[in-house]
Design a protein around this motif. Sequence first.
Motif, short mmCIF file in Angstrom:
data_model
loop_
_atom_site.label_atom_id
_atom_site.label_comp_id
_atom_site.label_asym_id
_atom_site.label_seq_id
_atom_site.Cartn_x
_atom_site.Cartn_y
_atom_site.Cartn_z
N UNK A 317 0.82 -1.21 0.00
CA UNK A 317 0.00 0.00 0.00
C UNK A 317 0.86 1.26 0.00
N UNK A 318 0.39 2.31 -0.67
CA UNK A 318 1.13 3.58 -0.72
C UNK A 318 1.13 4.27 0.64
N UNK A 319 2.03 5.20 0.78
CA UNK A 319 2.13 5.97 2.02
C UNK A 319 2.27 7.44 1.64
N UNK A 320 1.78 8.32 2.49
CA UNK A 320 1.88 9.74 2.22
C UNK A 320 2.68 10.47 3.29
N UNK A 321 3.42 11.48 2.87
CA UNK A 321 4.16 12.33 3.81
C UNK A 321 3.66 13.76 3.65
N UNK A 322 3.15 14.32 4.75
CA UNK A 322 2.63 15.68 4.73
C UNK A 322 3.63 16.59 5.45
N UNK A 323 4.06 17.63 4.77
CA UNK A 323 4.98 18.60 5.34
C UNK A 323 4.26 19.94 5.47
N UNK A 324 4.05 20.38 6.70
CA UNK A 324 3.42 21.68 6.94
C UNK A 324 4.45 22.60 7.57
N UNK A 325 4.49 23.82 7.13
CA UNK A 325 5.47 24.76 7.67
C UNK A 325 4.83 26.12 7.86
N UNK A 326 5.15 26.72 8.99
CA UNK A 326 4.65 28.05 9.29
C UNK A 326 5.78 28.83 9.93
#
Length: 370
Positions: A317-326
Amino acid sequence: MKNHSLTFPDLATAISRIHHELSNQASRAVNISLTLRNWMIGYYIEEYERSGSDRTEYGERLMDQLAKTLMGEGLPRCSRRELYRYRKFYMIYPGIGASLPSQFSGFIEIPNSIMENQIVESVTPQLRHEGSVLITRLSFTHFAELIEIEDETKRAFYEVECIRGNWSVRELKRQIHSLYYERSGLSTDKNALSAMAHEKAEKIAPGLNIRDPYIFEFLGLKPCEVMGESHLEDQLLDKLQEFLLELGHGFCFEGRQKRILIGDSHYFVDLVFYHRILKCHVLVELKLEPFNHENIGQLNTYVSWYRANMMTEGDNPPVGILLCTHKEKALVEYALAGMDNNLFVSRYLLELPKKEEMERFIEGQIRGGM
């Protein structure tokens, strides 16, 4: 014409005016050309189905064969589904043919009944003064939404309101889904409801809407050439791509701004890799904003779509990486949609870069000004 009294502010104003006016003209020209292209495709398909000399040889296979032939020649947006859409577009808006520029007059024969009307049948009297009103004010993506409305009166209502309010496609969809037409019918003060609907409506930005998938494919542009949110985001994605490939964890780059179709809407995944050790796709989304549940929900949707549509035999199964920056803070979250095996998840997190490692990298890039 020379003007010896021209001042510097006059010069700057004149150049600015020229730029914006010609930019808007270019936008209108591209939108009109794309709309006419798709309308004429629909016209030819319908004419062939009516009187093509060899149409019986294809029967129900016509759209499949036509799509295969056209896409084989490199024509964008000519899948079986799109060809049916163009035919439907022509059938619902036959009067657009009355607005064809003279250079197209030799391509088709427009019935006299349409030439006499000079406008689409469903349009209300407010718009019946010129056949060019719809194609100059609405993009084909607007029409793609409108042709899904079966009721002619309802469709005409949204045509008028969309043009009157200069709505974006997203706003048109929002108003349709919020049942604006039905609410208007039930409202005792329709003018007040209309004013409320238009007050906060998202309008079409001036200039060419290059983010419209129809437009950039029509112009032969690649998504990665036009989809960047900002110069900062483009730079971050460049560095992030290099960073992941240099980690040596098995990342193989597959695509940037990878377009996927979910329902009738197009979405773009910032970075897509294939991980040769985990044998799965890795989707990376970068958001220049604080973390919110909408962002992780969007990434989970992408992961679920890849799981349903892109996994092949032997893939995990695929995997996701979320990068949030503030500002100078970064947050990394992993989307492991549908994975209920803790050992499997642990293996994924062992092979993928650690959250802290990713966060330090993003923060360092921002502080260093790229």
